[in-house]
Write a protein that holds these residues in place. Structure first.
Motif, PDB file in Angstrom:
ATOM      1  N   ALA A   1       0.830  -1.204   0.000  1.00 32.63           N
ATOM      2  CA  ALA A   1       0.000   0.000   0.000  1.00 32.63           C
ATOM      3  C   ALA A   1       0.865   1.255   0.000  1.00 32.63           C
ATOM      4  O   ALA A   1       1.986   1.263   0.513  1.00 32.63           O
ATOM      5  N   GLY A   2       0.339   2.314  -0.591  1.00 36.39           N
ATOM      6  CA  GLY A   2       0.941   3.623  -0.464  1.00 36.39           C
ATOM      7  C   GLY A   2       2.210   3.877  -1.231  1.00 36.39           C
ATOM      8  O   GLY A   2       2.907   4.861  -0.970  1.00 36.39           O
ATOM      9  N   GLN A   3       2.542   3.030  -2.210  1.00 32.87           N
ATOM     10  CA  GLN A   3       3.749   3.269  -2.994  1.00 32.87           C
ATOM     11  C   GLN A   3       3.563   2.720  -4.401  1.00 32.87           C
ATOM     12  O   GLN A   3       2.824   1.753  -4.629  1.00 32.87           O
ATOM     13  N   ALA A   4       4.226   3.357  -5.351  1.00 31.59           N
ATOM     14  CA  ALA A   4       4.185   2.875  -6.723  1.00 31.59           C
ATOM     15  C   ALA A   4       4.815   1.491  -6.793  1.00 31.59           C
ATOM     16  O   ALA A   4       5.793   1.207  -6.088  1.00 31.59           O
ATOM     17  N   VAL A   5       4.265   0.629  -7.624  1.00 33.76           N
ATOM     18  CA  VAL A   5       4.742  -0.743  -7.681  1.00 33.76           C
ATOM     19  C   VAL A   5       4.514  -1.317  -9.071  1.00 33.76           C
ATOM     20  O   VAL A   5       3.560  -0.954  -9.766  1.00 33.76           O
ATOM     21  N   GLY A   6       5.413  -2.188  -9.493  1.00 34.32           N
ATOM     22  CA  GLY A   6       5.256  -2.877 -10.761  1.00 34.32           C
ATOM     23  C   GLY A   6       4.528  -4.195 -10.567  1.00 34.32           C
ATOM     24  O   GLY A   6       4.825  -4.946  -9.630  1.00 34.32           O
TER      25      GLY A   6
ATOM     26  N   ARG B   1      -7.406 -10.567 -12.879  1.00 38.76           N
ATOM     27  CA  ARG B   1      -7.038 -11.264 -11.657  1.00 38.76           C
ATOM     28  C   ARG B   1      -7.270 -10.302 -10.490  1.00 38.76           C
ATOM     29  O   ARG B   1      -7.361  -9.087 -10.689  1.00 38.76           O
ATOM     30  N   THR B   2      -7.340 -10.846  -9.290  1.00 38.20           N
ATOM     31  CA  THR B   2      -7.511 -10.004  -8.106  1.00 38.20           C
ATOM     32  C   THR B   2      -6.240 -10.015  -7.272  1.00 38.20           C
ATOM     33  O   THR B   2      -5.480 -10.993  -7.272  1.00 38.20           O
ATOM     34  N   VAL B   3      -6.002  -8.914  -6.577  1.00 35.56           N
ATOM     35  CA  VAL B   3      -4.885  -8.818  -5.637  1.00 35.56           C
ATOM     36  C   VAL B   3      -5.400  -8.152  -4.372  1.00 35.56           C
ATOM     37  O   VAL B   3      -6.421  -7.450  -4.381  1.00 35.56           O
ATOM     38  N   THR B   4      -4.677  -8.366  -3.299  1.00 34.76           N
ATOM     39  CA  THR B   4      -4.997  -7.746  -2.021  1.00 34.76           C
ATOM     40  C   THR B   4      -3.902  -6.756  -1.654  1.00 34.76           C
ATOM     41  O   THR B   4      -2.711  -7.057  -1.799  1.00 34.76           O
ATOM     42  N   VAL B   5      -4.309  -5.590  -1.219  1.00 36.99           N
ATOM     43  CA  VAL B   5      -3.369  -4.594  -0.692  1.00 36.99           C
ATOM     44  C   VAL B   5      -3.596  -4.547   0.814  1.00 36.99           C
ATOM     45  O   VAL B   5      -4.638  -4.058   1.271  1.00 36.99           O
ATOM     46  N   PRO B   6      -2.664  -5.087   1.603  1.00 34.82           N
ATOM     47  CA  PRO B   6      -2.868  -5.189   3.056  1.00 34.82           C
ATOM     48  C   PRO B   6      -2.989  -3.832   3.733  1.00 34.82           C
ATOM     49  O   PRO B   6      -2.459  -2.825   3.260  1.00 34.82           O
ATOM     50  N   GLY B   7      -3.711  -3.843   4.848  1.00 40.19           N
ATOM     51  CA  GLY B   7      -3.879  -2.628   5.641  1.00 40.19           C
ATOM     52  C   GLY B   7      -5.343  -2.362   5.901  1.00 40.19           C
ATOM     53  O   GLY B   7      -6.223  -2.978   5.298  1.00 40.19           O
TER      54      GLY B   7
END
Length: 305
Positions: A90-95, A178-184
């Protein structure tokens, strides 16, 4: 004899209309100057998507939108959206790395251009916030990387829209996800009420059109600024606008483009879309358009009866 002649003429006109409709549904959307986009709810080969009624002879040519399926599965007709990533920070750019696996079990590396891109990538959170529309770069081995902006905690669905250049899916546009989870800790945002206008970057976007699920219908979009019509829209992805719509209940995806012909940097103020959305209820719409080199994204909720 006169009645027979009139009947024969009527049959000729009907057959001609159906033939023109068939040509319209099979036209490529790559060149809006000379062709109409494919029909919403159908692939380029005329296969109806689940949840949408077949337009049949009564459909309207020039409708663009969902291709093979509604984007809610990772695999269809032997093609699979594959990724080993199930969680993103969470909270940051990511590939986000992924591949498209073909019916032969190998990564697909040969894609046709669709609206000037080999692949379109979308991200949306389960509450229909955080919309992103990206155009990833593919490595030689078929691995794509979508450079996502910072994501809020919650459950997200990530979509890839593509058209294989070869194989059994040649020239058919697929939309897989597809689905992904962003923790928090995640706080769901309530869906804004349905409305017919939205404002972004000083521009007002007004939408007119009563849509019924499974029935082809026009959407007219008018762009203005400070009460004056906007006539300097620039081409964006070979069109004057790009519209992504997500169904509130299941996040089914539709992407639409106007049938308005390109005329350099002189688009607007009115754009016409034709939509065939297969499910009733609320759809969250993100309309993207460009002026003076800047991309604008307006968001509003539309209700489909």
């Amino acid at each position: 004899m006169g009645h027979r002649f009139l009947l024969a003429c009527s049959l000729v006109v009907a057959v001609g209309a159906i033939a023109l409709l068939a040509l319209g549904t099979r036209s490529s959307s790559a060149d809006p100057e000379h062709t109409m986009p494919a029909m919403a709810g159908m692939d380029h080969g005329g296969t109806a998507m689940p949840g949408a009624a077949s337009p049949g002879a009564g459909g309207m040519p020039g409708m663009a939108g969902m291709a093979v399926g509604d984007g809610l599965t990772a695999e269809r007709d032997g093609y699979r959206l594959d990724s080993r990533v199930g969680d993103l920070p969470a909270g940051q750019a990511v590939g986000y790395p992924f591949t498209v696996i073909g019916p032969d079990g190998r990564p697909v590396t040969d894609f046709a251009d669709a609206q000037t891109r080999k692949l379109h990538f979308y991200a949306i959170r389960s509450d229909l916030t955080g919309y992103q529309h990206l155009h990833p770069v593919m490595a030689a081995d078929g691995t794509w990387t979508a450079d996502l902006a910072a994501l809020e905690p919650g459950d997200w669905r990530l979509y890839a829209s593509f058209t294989p250049s070869g194989g059994p899916g040649r020239n058919r546009e697929f939309v897989l996800s597809r689905t992904v989870t962003v923790p928090g800790p995640a706080t769901a945002q309530p869906l804004p009420a349905a409305t017919d206008s939205a404002t972004v970057d000083g521009y007002t976007v007004a939408v007119q059109g009563d849509l019924t699920a499974g029935t082809a219908g026009p959407l007219t979009v008018t762009v203005s600024r400070d009460g004056r019509p906007v006539t300097d829209l620039q081409p964006y992805l070979d069109s004057y606008a790009h519209l992504s719509a997500f169904h509130q209940d299941d996040l089914a995806l539709a992407h639409l483009h106007p049938i308005t012909r390109l005329d350099g940097d002189h688009g607007g103020p009115t754009l016409t879309f034709y939509a065939l959305l297969g499910k009733p209820g609320n759809w969250r719409v993100y309309l993207q358009f460009q002026t003076a080199g800047q991309l604008h994204t307006a968001a509003l909720t539309l209700h489909v009866a």
